[in-house]
Design a protein around this motif. Structure first.
Motif, PDB file in Angstrom:
ATOM      1  N   THR A  81       6.268 -30.650  -9.211  1.00  0.00           N
ATOM      2  CA  THR A  81       6.081 -29.326  -8.619  1.00  0.00           C
ATOM      3  C   THR A  81       4.995 -28.604  -9.405  1.00  0.00           C
ATOM      4  OG1 THR A  81       8.399 -29.222  -7.972  1.00  0.00           O
ATOM      5  CG2 THR A  81       7.219 -27.139  -8.068  1.00  0.00           C
ATOM      6  N   LEU A  82       4.097 -27.965  -8.673  1.00  0.00           N
ATOM      7  CA  LEU A  82       3.042 -27.170  -9.292  1.00  0.00           C
ATOM      8  C   LEU A  82       3.302 -25.706  -8.984  1.00  0.00           C
ATOM      9  CD1 LEU A  82      -0.060 -29.373  -8.401  1.00  0.00           C
ATOM     10  CD2 LEU A  82       1.284 -29.392 -10.510  1.00  0.00           C
ATOM     11  N   TYR A  83       2.855 -24.827  -9.871  1.00  0.00           N
ATOM     12  CA  TYR A  83       3.130 -23.397  -9.762  1.00  0.00           C
ATOM     13  C   TYR A  83       1.834 -22.599  -9.828  1.00  0.00           C
ATOM     14  CZ  TYR A  83       7.701 -25.162 -11.184  1.00  0.00           C
ATOM     15  OH  TYR A  83       8.874 -25.867 -11.259  1.00  0.00           O
ATOM     16  N   HIS A  84       1.803 -21.476  -9.093  1.00  0.00           N
ATOM     17  CA  HIS A  84       0.678 -20.549  -9.181  1.00  0.00           C
ATOM     18  C   HIS A  84       1.134 -19.170  -8.734  1.00  0.00           C
ATOM     19  CE1 HIS A  84      -0.190 -20.475  -4.801  1.00  0.00           C
ATOM     20  NE2 HIS A  84       0.306 -21.691  -4.859  1.00  0.00           N
ATOM     21  N   ARG A  85       0.371 -18.170  -9.080  1.00  0.00           N
ATOM     22  CA  ARG A  85       0.682 -16.787  -8.734  1.00  0.00           C
ATOM     23  C   ARG A  85       0.673 -16.623  -7.221  1.00  0.00           C
ATOM     24  NH1 ARG A  85      -0.773 -11.472 -11.062  1.00  0.00           N
ATOM     25  NH2 ARG A  85       0.315 -10.019  -9.701  1.00  0.00           N
ATOM     26  N   SER A  86       1.666 -15.937  -6.683  1.00  0.00           N
ATOM     27  CA  SER A  86       1.707 -15.738  -5.226  1.00  0.00           C
ATOM     28  C   SER A  86       0.739 -14.631  -4.830  1.00  0.00           C
ATOM     29  CB  SER A  86       3.117 -15.389  -4.758  1.00  0.00           C
ATOM     30  OG  SER A  86       3.433 -14.055  -5.052  1.00  0.00           O
ATOM     31  N   PRO A  87       0.064 -14.803  -3.705  1.00  0.00           N
ATOM     32  CA  PRO A  87      -0.855 -13.755  -3.243  1.00  0.00           C
ATOM     33  C   PRO A  87      -0.130 -12.432  -2.995  1.00  0.00           C
ATOM     34  CG  PRO A  87      -1.202 -15.784  -1.999  1.00  0.00           C
ATOM     35  CD  PRO A  87       0.020 -15.995  -2.847  1.00  0.00           C
ATOM     36  N   GLU A  88       1.112 -12.498  -2.517  1.00  0.00           N
ATOM     37  CA  GLU A  88       1.868 -11.275  -2.240  1.00  0.00           C
ATOM     38  C   GLU A  88       2.074 -10.457  -3.500  1.00  0.00           C
ATOM     39  OE1 GLU A  88       2.916 -14.355  -1.287  1.00  0.00           O
ATOM     40  OE2 GLU A  88       2.691 -14.243   0.880  1.00  0.00           O
ATOM     41  N   SER A  89       2.399 -11.140  -4.611  1.00  0.00           N
ATOM     42  CA  SER A  89       2.631 -10.403  -5.855  1.00  0.00           C
ATOM     43  C   SER A  89       1.341  -9.748  -6.347  1.00  0.00           C
ATOM     44  CB  SER A  89       3.218 -11.312  -6.933  1.00  0.00           C
ATOM     45  OG  SER A  89       2.277 -12.263  -7.391  1.00  0.00           O
ATOM     46  N   LEU A  90       0.221 -10.419  -6.122  1.00  0.00           N
ATOM     47  CA  LEU A  90      -1.065  -9.842  -6.509  1.00  0.00           C
ATOM     48  C   LEU A  90      -1.380  -8.616  -5.668  1.00  0.00           C
ATOM     49  CD1 LEU A  90      -3.616  -9.984  -8.232  1.00  0.00           C
ATOM     50  CD2 LEU A  90      -4.595 -11.505  -6.510  1.00  0.00           C
ATOM     51  N   VAL A  91      -1.118  -8.689  -4.359  1.00  0.00           N
ATOM     52  CA  VAL A  91      -1.370  -7.548  -3.474  1.00  0.00           C
ATOM     53  C   VAL A  91      -0.515  -6.355  -3.893  1.00  0.00           C
ATOM     54  CG1 VAL A  91      -1.113  -6.688  -1.111  1.00  0.00           C
ATOM     55  CG2 VAL A  91      -2.161  -8.915  -1.512  1.00  0.00           C
ATOM     56  N   VAL A  92       0.763  -6.606  -4.152  1.00  0.00           N
ATOM     57  CA  VAL A  92       1.663  -5.513  -4.551  1.00  0.00           C
ATOM     58  C   VAL A  92       1.200  -4.907  -5.875  1.00  0.00           C
ATOM     59  CG1 VAL A  92       4.027  -4.972  -5.274  1.00  0.00           C
ATOM     60  CG2 VAL A  92       3.638  -6.370  -3.244  1.00  0.00           C
ATOM     61  N   GLU A  93       0.798  -5.759  -6.820  1.00  0.00           N
ATOM     62  CA  GLU A  93       0.315  -5.259  -8.114  1.00  0.00           C
ATOM     63  C   GLU A  93      -0.943  -4.400  -7.943  1.00  0.00           C
ATOM     64  OE1 GLU A  93      -1.963  -7.543 -11.482  1.00  0.00           O
ATOM     65  OE2 GLU A  93       0.195  -7.894 -11.720  1.00  0.00           O
ATOM     66  N   GLN A  94      -1.887  -4.882  -7.148  1.00  0.00           N
ATOM     67  CA  GLN A  94      -3.121  -4.138  -6.916  1.00  0.00           C
ATOM     68  C   GLN A  94      -2.833  -2.819  -6.195  1.00  0.00           C
ATOM     69  OE1 GLN A  94      -6.333  -4.756  -7.878  1.00  0.00           O
ATOM     70  NE2 GLN A  94      -5.509  -6.431  -9.075  1.00  0.00           N
ATOM     71  N   ALA A  95      -1.934  -2.866  -5.214  1.00  0.00           N
ATOM     72  CA  ALA A  95      -1.580  -1.659  -4.465  1.00  0.00           C
ATOM     73  C   ALA A  95      -0.932  -0.632  -5.385  1.00  0.00           C
ATOM     74  CB  ALA A  95      -0.657  -1.999  -3.309  1.00  0.00           C
ATOM     75  N   ALA A  96      -0.032  -1.084  -6.253  1.00  0.00           N
ATOM     76  CA  ALA A  96       0.626  -0.168  -7.199  1.00  0.00           C
ATOM     77  C   ALA A  96      -0.395   0.451  -8.141  1.00  0.00           C
ATOM     78  CB  ALA A  96       1.704  -0.915  -7.984  1.00  0.00           C
ATOM     79  N   ASP A  97      -1.353  -0.344  -8.579  1.00  0.00           N
ATOM     80  CA  ASP A  97      -2.397   0.175  -9.465  1.00  0.00           C
ATOM     81  C   ASP A  97      -3.235   1.235  -8.750  1.00  0.00           C
ATOM     82  OD1 ASP A  97      -3.890   0.123 -11.968  1.00  0.00           O
ATOM     83  OD2 ASP A  97      -5.500  -0.823 -10.809  1.00  0.00           O
ATOM     84  N   ILE A  98      -3.561   0.981  -7.503  1.00  0.00           N
ATOM     85  CA  ILE A  98      -4.326   1.959  -6.720  1.00  0.00           C
ATOM     86  C   ILE A  98      -3.527   3.248  -6.584  1.00  0.00           C
ATOM     87  CG2 ILE A  98      -5.220   2.493  -4.405  1.00  0.00           C
ATOM     88  CD1 ILE A  98      -5.958  -0.547  -4.198  1.00  0.00           C
ATOM     89  N   LEU A  99      -2.244   3.131  -6.244  1.00  0.00           N
ATOM     90  CA  LEU A  99      -1.401   4.319  -6.055  1.00  0.00           C
ATOM     91  C   LEU A  99      -1.238   5.118  -7.347  1.00  0.00           C
ATOM     92  CD1 LEU A  99       1.357   2.844  -3.719  1.00  0.00           C
ATOM     93  CD2 LEU A  99      -0.393   4.543  -3.113  1.00  0.00           C
ATOM     94  N   ASP A 100      -1.280   4.428  -8.484  1.00  0.00           N
ATOM     95  CA  ASP A 100      -1.179   5.118  -9.776  1.00  0.00           C
ATOM     96  C   ASP A 100      -2.441   5.901 -10.114  1.00  0.00           C
ATOM     97  OD1 ASP A 100       1.367   4.195 -10.252  1.00  0.00           O
ATOM     98  OD2 ASP A 100       0.753   2.558 -11.589  1.00  0.00           O
ATOM     99  N   ASN A 101      -3.579   5.494  -9.539  1.00  0.00           N
ATOM    100  CA  ASN A 101      -4.857   6.066  -9.957  1.00  0.00           C
ATOM    101  C   ASN A 101      -5.597   6.872  -8.900  1.00  0.00           C
ATOM    102  OD1 ASN A 101      -5.113   4.949 -12.739  1.00  0.00           O
ATOM    103  ND2 ASN A 101      -4.857   3.032 -11.631  1.00  0.00           N
ATOM    104  N   VAL A 102      -5.125   6.839  -7.651  1.00  0.00           N
ATOM    105  CA  VAL A 102      -5.851   7.502  -6.569  1.00  0.00           C
ATOM    106  C   VAL A 102      -4.858   8.291  -5.722  1.00  0.00           C
ATOM    107  CG1 VAL A 102      -7.340   7.123  -4.558  1.00  0.00           C
ATOM    108  CG2 VAL A 102      -7.535   5.607  -6.520  1.00  0.00           C
TER     109      VAL A 102
END
Length: 196
Positions: A81-102
């Protein structure tokens, strides 16, 4: 002249920093940190190595992170089994960062500006996407091999892709922000209706 002796030097600065990181964090925290920067599928052994833990511990925490939606799994060679960061978690992280700053108003204005810029790209190049632009440019180069042509700067294609990605993150942030308002509003109205 300085009478002080020089500071003790580490045999390997990276090893010293790694040991400090290991002593100040849990294996779960280190694995989550490693995989948060992992976009190509990797083995649990590779994550364990970077996270300074055992492969067995890495697999256990990677499976927990997969259950949480932070990690995605893909089949590897020989049933691994191989593992990698899920795109959904990246989107949520980026969205939260945007909401914190804008602010929401500023976000709405930026989204409008990005949409207008995308419309300008489509109008200027006569295609709907940067990928279509690249294909058209390649086709034109193949059919007009002997004649000079107007080449489109690869930076323009990258900028278009980046703009499109940023608009997607901004839209996600706005959607999450609106959803949070509704959830908070519904939660408060439920709390208000419960007698004390």
């Amino acid at each position: 002249m300085n009478d002080q002796s020089p500071p003790e030097e580490f045999a390997d600065v990276n090893e010293a920093v790694g040991e400090e990181w290991e002593s100040e964090t849990t294996p779960y925290e280190r694995i989550r940190h490693v995989v948060s920067h992992t976009y190509s599928p990797v083995s649990a052994d590779a994550v364990a190595d970077d996270a300074r833990t055992t492969p067995k511990t890495a697999r256990k925490h990677l499976n927990t992170l997969a259950d949480e939606g932070f990690v995605e799994t893909t089949p590897g060679e020989h049933g691994s089994t191989l593992y990698h960061r899920s795109p959904e978690s990246l989107v949520v992280e980026q969205a939260a960062d945007i909401l914190d700053n804008v602010s929401t108003d500023e976000l709405v204005a930026r989204i409008q500006e990005m949409r207008e810029q995308l419309t300008e790209y489509r109008s200027e190049f006569g295609v709907d996407s940067p990928e279509e632009l690249a294909v058209n440019q390649t086709n034109q180069a193949l059919t007009e091999s002997g004649s000079p042509q107007d080449e489109i700067d690869p930076a323009t294609i990258r900028e278009w892709k980046t703009l499109r990605r940023n608009l997607a993150f901004a839209n996600a942030a706005l959607s999450i922000g609106n959803a949070e308002k509704f959830v908070d509003s519904d939660h408060r109205s439920t709390d208000d209706s419960v007698p004390a």
